[in-house]
Design an enzyme around this catalytic site. Structure first.
Site, mmCIF file in Angstrom:
data_model
loop_
_atom_site.group_PDB
_atom_site.id
_atom_site.type_symbol
_atom_site.label_atom_id
_atom_site.label_comp_id
_atom_site.label_asym_id
_atom_site.label_seq_id
_atom_site.Cartn_x
_atom_site.Cartn_y
_atom_site.Cartn_z
ATOM 1 N N ILE A 105 -108.244 6.915 103.556
ATOM 2 C CA ILE A 105 -109.407 7.222 104.101
ATOM 3 C C ILE A 105 -110.936 6.643 103.624
ATOM 4 C CG2 ILE A 105 -109.938 9.544 103.627
ATOM 5 C CD1 ILE A 105 -110.791 9.991 106.466
ATOM 6 N N CYS A 106 -111.828 6.097 104.261
ATOM 7 C CA CYS A 106 -113.334 5.686 103.838
ATOM 8 C C CYS A 106 -113.125 4.763 102.952
ATOM 9 C CB CYS A 106 -113.924 6.780 103.315
ATOM 10 S SG CYS A 106 -115.637 6.853 103.269
ATOM 11 N N HIS A 107 -113.477 4.737 101.692
ATOM 12 C CA HIS A 107 -113.515 3.888 100.651
ATOM 13 C C HIS A 107 -112.297 3.720 99.965
ATOM 14 C CE1 HIS A 107 -117.846 4.200 101.540
ATOM 15 N NE2 HIS A 107 -118.010 3.027 100.620
#
Length: 180
Positions: A105-107
């Protein structure tokens, strides 16, 4: 099923650790915090320090075949540090080689880019990773959750903390299917 959560000693976005961790526990599975160093990891709530969490094992002492799946929480500093650690990158790569499901998730897809595991896959992430993913041979989409199923290689990705409910539902469903 044992699920590995890989993170650097500092920089993980706290909610991207705690909500998936709770989803794993709620399903009756065992989350295991893996890091590049023993001790505790320092989580963040965006740019502010959050809580610390005890490391269960060090990446140099574990192997992918001990786990049913891998969760990679985000935060900007966390995956940036992981992608500079060859043992962490190798650990991530081994999940794909062994056909074990991965969720990021995300970065967190930065670590997947470093492991050369986005080529030919469709995934999502924090929008600033779009160019990195494309340059690594992946296809980036702006979706709440993206599931890329390449036979026995399942990758579940999401963009940001707001996507956590959908992310947790999707990776728990896909990890369960992979173990059947």
């Amino acid at each position: 099923m044992r699920i590995a959560f890989l993170m650097a000693p500092e920089g993980v976005e706290q909610v991207e650790l705690t909500e998936p961790w709770q989803a794993v526990r709620d399903a009756g599975d065992e989350p295991v915090l893996i890091s590049t160093k023993s001790g505790r990891i320092q989580a963040f709530q965006h740019l502010d320090k959050g809580d610390t969490f005890p490391v269960d094992d060090v990446v140099s002492h574990v192997s992918a075949d001990s786990f049913g799946g891998l969760v990679l929480p985000g935060g900007v500093a966390n995956p940036d540090a992981l992608r500079m650690d060859e043992q962490a990158v190798s650990f991530v790569r081994d999940f794909f080689t062994q056909g074990r499901p991965v969720a990021a998730i995300c970065h967190a897809p930065w670590t997947l880019v470093e492991a050369d595991m986005v080529r030919g896959r469709t995934l999502t992430s924090w929008p600033s990773l779009c160019t990195d993913i494309k340059n690594a041979g992946g296809t980036w989409v702006d979706e709440e959750v993206q599931i890329c199923d390449q036979g026995n290689n399942i990758l579940v990705t999401s963009r940001k903390p707001d996507d956590l409910p959908a992310f947790c539902r999707a990776f728990m469903r896909e990890f369960g299917r992979a173990m059947v």
